[in-house]
Design a protein around this motif. Structure first.
Motif, mmCIF file in Angstrom:
data_model
loop_
_atom_site.group_PDB
_atom_site.id
_atom_site.type_symbol
_atom_site.label_atom_id
_atom_site.label_comp_id
_atom_site.label_asym_id
_atom_site.label_seq_id
_atom_site.Cartn_x
_atom_site.Cartn_y
_atom_site.Cartn_z
ATOM 1 N N PHE A 139 -15.845 -7.707 -30.806
ATOM 2 C CA PHE A 139 -16.172 -6.288 -30.977
ATOM 3 C C PHE A 139 -15.829 -5.834 -32.387
ATOM 4 N N VAL A 140 -16.710 -5.022 -32.960
ATOM 5 C CA VAL A 140 -16.467 -4.448 -34.284
ATOM 6 C C VAL A 140 -16.334 -2.929 -34.192
ATOM 7 N N ALA A 141 -17.359 -2.281 -33.637
ATOM 8 C CA ALA A 141 -17.357 -0.816 -33.580
ATOM 9 C C ALA A 141 -18.355 -0.359 -32.528
ATOM 10 N N ALA A 142 -18.153 0.855 -32.027
ATOM 11 C CA ALA A 142 -19.076 1.438 -31.053
ATOM 12 C C ALA A 142 -19.120 2.938 -31.211
ATOM 13 N N ALA A 143 -20.256 3.510 -30.816
ATOM 14 C CA ALA A 143 -20.441 4.956 -30.882
ATOM 15 C C ALA A 143 -21.025 5.440 -29.573
ATOM 16 N N GLY A 144 -20.487 6.524 -29.062
ATOM 17 C CA GLY A 144 -20.990 7.119 -27.843
ATOM 18 C C GLY A 144 -22.303 7.839 -28.058
ATOM 19 N N TRP A 145 -22.786 8.478 -27.004
ATOM 20 C CA TRP A 145 -24.123 9.065 -27.014
ATOM 21 C C TRP A 145 -24.376 9.989 -28.201
ATOM 22 N N SER A 186 -19.759 -3.622 -50.690
ATOM 23 C CA SER A 186 -20.201 -2.855 -49.522
ATOM 24 C C SER A 186 -21.581 -3.302 -49.077
ATOM 25 N N LEU A 187 -21.837 -3.129 -47.802
ATOM 26 C CA LEU A 187 -23.158 -3.317 -47.224
ATOM 27 C C LEU A 187 -23.338 -2.276 -46.130
ATOM 28 N N ARG A 188 -24.593 -1.921 -45.866
ATOM 29 C CA ARG A 188 -24.880 -1.051 -44.732
ATOM 30 C C ARG A 188 -25.893 -1.738 -43.829
ATOM 31 N N LEU A 189 -25.489 -1.948 -42.605
ATOM 32 C CA LEU A 189 -26.373 -2.516 -41.602
ATOM 33 C C LEU A 189 -27.072 -1.399 -40.837
ATOM 34 N N SER A 190 -28.302 -1.685 -40.438
ATOM 35 C CA SER A 190 -29.059 -0.749 -39.619
ATOM 36 C C SER A 190 -29.550 -1.460 -38.369
ATOM 37 N N CYS A 191 -29.702 -0.706 -37.303
ATOM 38 C CA CYS A 191 -30.230 -1.255 -36.057
ATOM 39 C C CYS A 191 -31.196 -0.237 -35.475
ATOM 40 N N ALA A 192 -32.453 -0.619 -35.416
ATOM 41 C CA ALA A 192 -33.487 0.258 -34.874
ATOM 42 C C ALA A 192 -33.686 -0.038 -33.389
ATOM 43 N N HIS A 193 -33.750 1.019 -32.596
ATOM 44 C CA HIS A 193 -33.839 0.952 -31.138
ATOM 45 C C HIS A 193 -35.250 1.357 -30.734
ATOM 46 N N SER A 194 -35.883 0.569 -29.868
ATOM 47 C CA SER A 194 -37.287 0.837 -29.547
ATOM 48 C C SER A 194 -37.473 1.773 -28.364
ATOM 49 N N GLY A 195 -36.421 2.075 -27.635
ATOM 50 C CA GLY A 195 -36.547 2.864 -26.425
ATOM 51 C C GLY A 195 -36.756 4.339 -26.698
ATOM 52 N N SER A 196 -37.182 5.047 -25.664
ATOM 53 C CA SER A 196 -37.461 6.475 -25.807
ATOM 54 C C SER A 196 -36.249 7.347 -25.515
ATOM 55 N N THR A 197 -35.199 6.757 -24.971
ATOM 56 C CA THR A 197 -34.014 7.544 -24.613
ATOM 57 C C THR A 197 -32.806 7.036 -25.375
ATOM 58 N N PHE A 198 -32.976 6.825 -26.649
ATOM 59 C CA PHE A 198 -31.906 6.272 -27.494
ATOM 60 C C PHE A 198 -30.621 7.064 -27.360
ATOM 61 N N SER A 199 -30.717 8.369 -27.263
ATOM 62 C CA SER A 199 -29.530 9.221 -27.250
ATOM 63 C C SER A 199 -28.661 8.984 -26.022
ATOM 64 N N ARG A 200 -29.188 8.307 -25.007
ATOM 65 C CA ARG A 200 -28.433 8.056 -23.782
ATOM 66 C C ARG A 200 -27.793 6.672 -23.761
ATOM 67 N N TYR A 201 -27.878 5.979 -24.881
ATOM 68 C CA TYR A 201 -27.291 4.644 -24.968
ATOM 69 C C TYR A 201 -26.023 4.659 -25.804
ATOM 70 N N THR A 202 -24.997 3.994 -25.304
ATOM 71 C CA THR A 202 -23.873 3.636 -26.150
ATOM 72 C C THR A 202 -24.328 2.520 -27.064
ATOM 73 N N MET A 203 -24.016 2.632 -28.342
ATOM 74 C CA MET A 203 -24.416 1.626 -29.321
ATOM 75 C C MET A 203 -23.178 0.969 -29.923
ATOM 76 N N ALA A 204 -23.273 -0.317 -30.151
ATOM 77 C CA ALA A 204 -22.114 -1.046 -30.660
ATOM 78 C C ALA A 204 -22.536 -2.144 -31.629
ATOM 79 N N TRP A 205 -21.579 -2.568 -32.406
ATOM 80 C CA TRP A 205 -21.738 -3.731 -33.283
ATOM 81 C C TRP A 205 -20.684 -4.768 -32.892
ATOM 82 N N PHE A 206 -21.144 -5.997 -32.795
ATOM 83 C CA PHE A 206 -20.282 -7.142 -32.593
ATOM 84 C C PHE A 206 -20.550 -8.125 -33.726
#
Length: 123
Positions: free
Chosen positions: A47-53, A17-37
């Motif tokens: 495409f691997v996975a995505a998460a809504g707001w 197992s591994l856990r990847l992390s992705c830190a977002h620098s913006g102030s409105t992170f909650s309004r972004y769809t986030m995904a992994w490719f």
């Protein structure tokens, strides 16, 4: 300008197992769809996975469904990819992506990208 910084990649044996992390620098992170490719040598980015707001809506590629889990912590402005039961075919550079649009599975649908983190699964 949004900056995304991935971490957590590495070398692991098949079944691990591994856990990847992705830190977002913006102030409105909650309004972004986030995904992994991911992109393996000689192959197109896929495409691997995505998460809504809110993280309540998640989508996975068939190849990782049941093994990978995407989650997000809006307070920490971070999205995670928990990868279990890893296989050698999961070896690739993994990229974090973000966009204001609804969840998409095509790279061109995302405006912001991280630099990528290498995941290598040995047999």
């Amino acid at each position: 300008q949004v900056q995304l910084v991935e971490s957590g990649g590495g070398l692991v044996q098949a079944g691990g197992s591994l856990r990847l992390s992705c830190a977002h620098s913006g102030s409105t992170f909650s309004r972004y769809t986030m995904a992994w490719f991911r992109q393996a040598p000689g192959k197109e980015r896929e495409f691997v996975a995505a998460a809504g707001w809110s993280g309540g809506s998640t989508y996975y590629s068939d190849s990782v469904k049941g093994r990978f889990t995407i989650s997000r912590d809006n307070a920490k402005k971070t999205v995670y990819l928990q990868m279990d039961s890893l296989k050698p075919e999961d070896t690739a550079i993994y990229y974090c992506a973000a966009d204001h649009n609804l969840i998409g599975k095509i790279p061109s649908q995302y405006s912001y990208w991280g630099q990528g983190t290498q995941v290598t699964v040995s047999s």
